[in-house]
Write a protein that holds these residues in place. Structure first.
Motif, PDB file in Angstrom:
ATOM      1  N   ALA B  34       0.835  -1.201   0.000  1.00 48.32           N
ATOM      2  CA  ALA B  34       0.000   0.000   0.000  1.00 48.32           C
ATOM      3  C   ALA B  34       0.870   1.250   0.000  1.00 48.32           C
ATOM      4  O   ALA B  34       0.600   2.212  -0.733  1.00 48.32           O
ATOM      5  CB  ALA B  34      -0.920  -0.010   1.216  1.00 48.32           C
ATOM      6  N   ILE B  35       1.929   1.252   0.806  1.00 51.10           N
ATOM      7  CA  ILE B  35       2.783   2.440   0.884  1.00 51.10           C
ATOM      8  C   ILE B  35       3.525   2.645  -0.431  1.00 51.10           C
ATOM      9  O   ILE B  35       3.673   3.764  -0.911  1.00 51.10           O
ATOM     10  CB  ILE B  35       3.749   2.332   2.075  1.00 51.10           C
ATOM     11  N   ILE B  36       3.957   1.530  -1.043  1.00 43.69           N
ATOM     12  CA  ILE B  36       4.688   1.666  -2.301  1.00 43.69           C
ATOM     13  C   ILE B  36       3.765   2.199  -3.396  1.00 43.69           C
ATOM     14  O   ILE B  36       4.166   3.017  -4.214  1.00 43.69           O
ATOM     15  CB  ILE B  36       5.283   0.291  -2.706  1.00 43.69           C
ATOM     16  N   SER B  37       2.504   1.747  -3.384  1.00 42.53           N
ATOM     17  CA  SER B  37       1.663   2.008  -4.551  1.00 42.53           C
ATOM     18  C   SER B  37       1.171   3.445  -4.638  1.00 42.53           C
ATOM     19  O   SER B  37       0.678   3.851  -5.683  1.00 42.53           O
ATOM     20  CB  SER B  37       0.462   1.071  -4.541  1.00 42.53           C
ATOM     21  N   THR B  38       1.263   4.217  -3.600  1.00 45.57           N
ATOM     22  CA  THR B  38       0.631   5.531  -3.651  1.00 45.57           C
ATOM     23  C   THR B  38       1.600   6.678  -3.358  1.00 45.57           C
ATOM     24  O   THR B  38       2.579   6.513  -2.640  1.00 45.57           O
ATOM     25  CB  THR B  38      -0.545   5.615  -2.665  1.00 45.57           C
ATOM     26  N   PHE B  39       1.309   7.828  -3.979  1.00 48.60           N
ATOM     27  CA  PHE B  39       2.032   9.055  -3.666  1.00 48.60           C
ATOM     28  C   PHE B  39       1.054  10.100  -3.164  1.00 48.60           C
ATOM     29  O   PHE B  39       1.360  11.280  -3.122  1.00 48.60           O
ATOM     30  CB  PHE B  39       2.737   9.596  -4.909  1.00 48.60           C
ATOM     31  N   ASP B  40      -0.149   9.653  -2.846  1.00 50.14           N
ATOM     32  CA  ASP B  40      -1.204  10.579  -2.485  1.00 50.14           C
ATOM     33  C   ASP B  40      -1.151  10.820  -0.988  1.00 50.14           C
ATOM     34  O   ASP B  40      -1.300   9.887  -0.197  1.00 50.14           O
ATOM     35  CB  ASP B  40      -2.550   9.964  -2.890  1.00 50.14           C
ATOM     36  N   ILE B  41      -0.944  12.070  -0.593  1.00 49.90           N
ATOM     37  CA  ILE B  41      -0.774  12.358   0.827  1.00 49.90           C
ATOM     38  C   ILE B  41      -2.035  12.029   1.611  1.00 49.90           C
ATOM     39  O   ILE B  41      -1.970  11.669   2.783  1.00 49.90           O
ATOM     40  CB  ILE B  41      -0.359  13.821   1.031  1.00 49.90           C
ATOM     41  N   ARG B  42      -3.194  12.059   0.933  1.00 47.54           N
ATOM     42  CA  ARG B  42      -4.446  11.753   1.644  1.00 47.54           C
ATOM     43  C   ARG B  42      -4.502  10.290   2.072  1.00 47.54           C
ATOM     44  O   ARG B  42      -5.258   9.921   2.946  1.00 47.54           O
ATOM     45  CB  ARG B  42      -5.635  12.078   0.741  1.00 47.54           C
ATOM     46  N   LEU B  43      -3.706   9.431   1.405  1.00 48.06           N
ATOM     47  CA  LEU B  43      -3.651   8.031   1.822  1.00 48.06           C
ATOM     48  C   LEU B  43      -2.431   7.739   2.684  1.00 48.06           C
ATOM     49  O   LEU B  43      -2.479   6.893   3.580  1.00 48.06           O
ATOM     50  CB  LEU B  43      -3.603   7.126   0.594  1.00 48.06           C
ATOM     51  N   LEU B  44      -1.319   8.454   2.401  1.00 50.27           N
ATOM     52  CA  LEU B  44      -0.092   8.159   3.133  1.00 50.27           C
ATOM     53  C   LEU B  44      -0.204   8.533   4.602  1.00 50.27           C
ATOM     54  O   LEU B  44       0.282   7.809   5.466  1.00 50.27           O
ATOM     55  CB  LEU B  44       1.088   8.909   2.503  1.00 50.27           C
ATOM     56  N   VAL B  45      -0.888   9.642   4.890  1.00 51.83           N
ATOM     57  CA  VAL B  45      -0.990  10.071   6.290  1.00 51.83           C
ATOM     58  C   VAL B  45      -1.758   9.046   7.132  1.00 51.83           C
ATOM     59  O   VAL B  45      -1.284   8.651   8.206  1.00 51.83           O
ATOM     60  CB  VAL B  45      -1.575  11.495   6.384  1.00 51.83           C
ATOM     61  N   PRO B  46      -2.933   8.554   6.677  1.00 52.58           N
ATOM     62  CA  PRO B  46      -3.591   7.492   7.464  1.00 52.58           C
ATOM     63  C   PRO B  46      -2.719   6.252   7.654  1.00 52.58           C
ATOM     64  O   PRO B  46      -2.679   5.690   8.759  1.00 52.58           O
ATOM     65  CB  PRO B  46      -4.833   7.145   6.638  1.00 52.58           C
ATOM     66  N   LEU B  47      -2.006   5.850   6.584  1.00 52.50           N
ATOM     67  CA  LEU B  47      -1.144   4.672   6.715  1.00 52.50           C
ATOM     68  C   LEU B  47      -0.071   4.906   7.766  1.00 52.50           C
ATOM     69  O   LEU B  47       0.230   4.027   8.580  1.00 52.50           O
ATOM     70  CB  LEU B  47      -0.488   4.345   5.367  1.00 52.50           C
ATOM     71  N   LEU B  48       0.511   6.116   7.734  1.00 49.77           N
ATOM     72  CA  LEU B  48       1.531   6.459   8.733  1.00 49.77           C
ATOM     73  C   LEU B  48       0.943   6.388  10.129  1.00 49.77           C
ATOM     74  O   LEU B  48       1.542   5.820  11.045  1.00 49.77           O
ATOM     75  CB  LEU B  48       2.082   7.862   8.436  1.00 49.77           C
ATOM     76  N   ILE B  49      -0.287   6.933  10.284  1.00 52.93           N
ATOM     77  CA  ILE B  49      -0.898   6.966  11.618  1.00 52.93           C
ATOM     78  C   ILE B  49      -1.163   5.546  12.124  1.00 52.93           C
ATOM     79  O   ILE B  49      -0.897   5.231  13.286  1.00 52.93           O
ATOM     80  CB  ILE B  49      -2.193   7.808  11.585  1.00 52.93           C
ATOM     81  N   ILE B  50      -1.655   4.663  11.220  1.00 54.50           N
ATOM     82  CA  ILE B  50      -1.909   3.272  11.643  1.00 54.50           C
ATOM     83  C   ILE B  50      -0.622   2.658  12.191  1.00 54.50           C
ATOM     84  O   ILE B  50      -0.607   2.036  13.257  1.00 54.50           O
ATOM     85  CB  ILE B  50      -2.413   2.429  10.449  1.00 54.50           C
ATOM     86  N   ASN B  51       0.490   2.854  11.452  1.00 57.39           N
ATOM     87  CA  ASN B  51       1.738   2.244  11.890  1.00 57.39           C
ATOM     88  C   ASN B  51       2.236   2.832  13.196  1.00 57.39           C
ATOM     89  O   ASN B  51       2.779   2.115  14.042  1.00 57.39           O
ATOM     90  CB  ASN B  51       2.801   2.391  10.802  1.00 57.39           C
ATOM     91  N   VAL B  52       2.069   4.161  13.357  1.00 60.00           N
ATOM     92  CA  VAL B  52       2.507   4.775  14.617  1.00 60.00           C
ATOM     93  C   VAL B  52       1.687   4.221  15.778  1.00 60.00           C
ATOM     94  O   VAL B  52       2.226   3.924  16.854  1.00 60.00           O
ATOM     95  CB  VAL B  52       2.417   6.311  14.526  1.00 60.00           C
TER      96      VAL B  52
END
Lengths: 188, 310
Positions: B34-52
């Motif tokens: 998921a992280i590799i496939s996107t450059f969209d900040i609207r998706l990257l921020v939620p992914l970052l938050i889940i991992n944190v």
């Protein structure tokens, strides 16, 4: 070289010893990548880790060397904390395949001709891996700026070739002498 | 130097630790994709938050993580972006699709709003990737990693390589540090005081004993494994793959959901209706995006064009 030997030099013999050696090679790759180099810029450093495929390749063949480098790079990414970069792992895997093949041939007979073949394979493998495979994967998967990737790739392959030739050849020479001293069997 | 390692060797007490190996490996693989496939900040921020959240829920020792993050930040993000600024300040135009120059130094060197946006998004992406790796490394022991990979269908010999390599790292790191210290005590110079050629030569002095000690163990370990019947059968079972806990089905369902969303995103926004550029940006409306061919910006192509022109 007979047909059987060509297959052996490419695929290797996958017994328990090979598995353990590949695992230890991968661990060594991870350690050297983290401690044995000076990070210069993004994803790249003058790393001595490329010595691992040389040694594993010399003893077990090309595919074990490639697996050791690929798994080693993933593990180095896991403990190094810079995130997972599959493009460079696969690039290292390709380069290690060529280098391992060269080292295996050199190990069979340490002659001038084989040294030349080894150096050619090092240059070819690194050029192919970091000049073609890694930039394509980077562009497709990560969308990094390609100019920077190319600069990293050129720097990375040059430093790898330097390590493989300047450090690798003496190590291979020592290794071939060490195994030769232990056995006086001759292949017929 | 050993406290720099964050590998986890003993099963921990929290919910994330107790999951089965397969769940962790599956979650990590989907998260990476998921992280590799996107450059969209609207998706990257939620992914970052889940991992944190994952990391915080495991109550780890934060010191090595912070040190690691700081080192990566300085060597990769700071240095890399400064280099990027000098090599190609036009990445804003190629990747975001517009150019609002805020500081022009010369014709070829300028700072644009989009350049800053590009490096910001890339930093978020890198941090998300970092967080997912840390979360995985903190939660998983080597045996769980191997059993999880095996359950994904990988040959168990490869799994053994992974777990064995992961497990021997501290030993080899210790060997390396011991050998380097003893060599330095004998006057082998490795710092910047020596020239590069000298340093390379001195590196051989360290590498040769390191390689021989590391590969000297191979025979012993292989014999021990052979004696216990390793590699006799086509399959093997794992101690680490235990019964599912209460949370396993929940996390697996969420992972499948994430996988479905990732696939939907890739098919919808990158194949059926591709956004003209890789990076979504709040102040660049879609109609105003200028498309450029990324290959034209390669310096090698530029050189060839210049050579042909003259």
């Amino acid at each position: 070289m007979s047909n059987k030997n060509v297959g052996k030099s490419l695929v290797g013999v996958w017994n328990t010893k090979t598995i353990v050696a590949v695992a230890i090679g991968a661990a060594l790759f991870g350690v050297l990548m983290n401690y044995g180099g000076i990070p210069v810029f993004t994803n790249t450093s003058l790393t001595t880790a490329m010595i691992v495929p040389v040694v594993v390749g010399a003893m077990y063949g090309a595919l074990p060397a490639a697996v050791a480098a690929g798994v080693g790079n993933v593990i180095a990414d896991l403990i190094g904390g810079w995130g997972l970069w599959f493009d460079w792992s696969i690039g290292n895997l390709c380069a290690a395949c060529f280098v391992g093949l060269g080292a295996y041939m050199l190990m069979n007979r340490f002659s001038t001709k084989n040294v030349v073949i080894y150096i050619v394979l090092c240059v070819l493998g690194n050029g192919l891996a970091f000049g073609v495979v890694t930039p394509i994967l980077t562009a497709v998967f990560y969308g990094s700026e390609l100019n920077v990737t190319f600069i990293q790739a050129i720097y990375g392959s040059l430093s790898n070739i330097l390590v493989e030739v300047v450090v690798g050849l003496p190590v291979l020479y020592l290794l071939s002498k060490r195994t030769a001293a232990r056995t006086n069997l001759e292949e017929e | 130097m050993n406290n720099k390692l964050i590998i986890n060797y003993t099963p921990g007490p929290t919910m994330m630790h107790k999951l089965t190996g397969f769940t962790k490996v599956f979650l990590f693989a989907v998260m990476s994709a998921a992280i590799i496939s996107t450059f969209d900040i609207r998706l990257l921020v939620p992914l970052l938050i889940i991992n944190v959240i994952e990391i915080v829920s495991m109550k780890p020792d934060y010191k090595p993580i912070v040190v690691m993050f700081a080192i990566t930040f300085v060597t990769v993000t700071l240095v890399g972006n400064i280099m990027l600024f000098f090599v190609s300040p036009g990445v804003g135009l190629t990747n975001v699709g517009a150019e609002h120059v805020i500081w022009r130094i010369s014709d070829k060197l300028y700072l644009s709003k989009e350049f800053l946006w590009y490096i910001f998004v890339f930093f978020i992406k890198r941090t998300a990737s970092f967080a997912s790796v840390i979360a995985f490394a903190l939660a998983t022991t080597p045996s769980e990693f191997a059993s999880g990979l095996n359950k994904c269908g990988l040959n168990y010999k490869i799994c053994t390589i992974v777990s064995l390599a992961y497990r021997t790292i501290p030993d080899i790191a210790n060997d390396f540090i011991n050998i380097r210290n003893s060599m330095m005590m004998r006057g082998v110079e490795l710092s910047k005081k020596a020239s590069v050629g000298k340093r390379l030569k001195n590196t051989v002095l360290i590498l040769v004993p390191l390689i021989f000690t590391a590969f000297g163990k191979v025979g012993n370990i292989a014999n021990a494994m052979d004696l216990r019947g390793y590699g006799k059968h086509k399959k093997r079972t794992w101690y680490a793959e235990h019964e599912k806990t209460r949370w396993d089905p929940v996390i697996r369902a969420l992972t499948v959901l994430l996988l479905a969303l990732t696939l939907y995103y890739i098919i919808r926004y990158r194949i059926i209706d591709p956004y003209p550029v890789d990076y979504w940006c709040p102040w660049v409306p879609r109609e105003e995006i200028q498309q450029t061919n990324a290959i034209d910006t390669l310096f090698i192509i530029k050189w060839i064009k210049r050579l042909k022109g003259e």
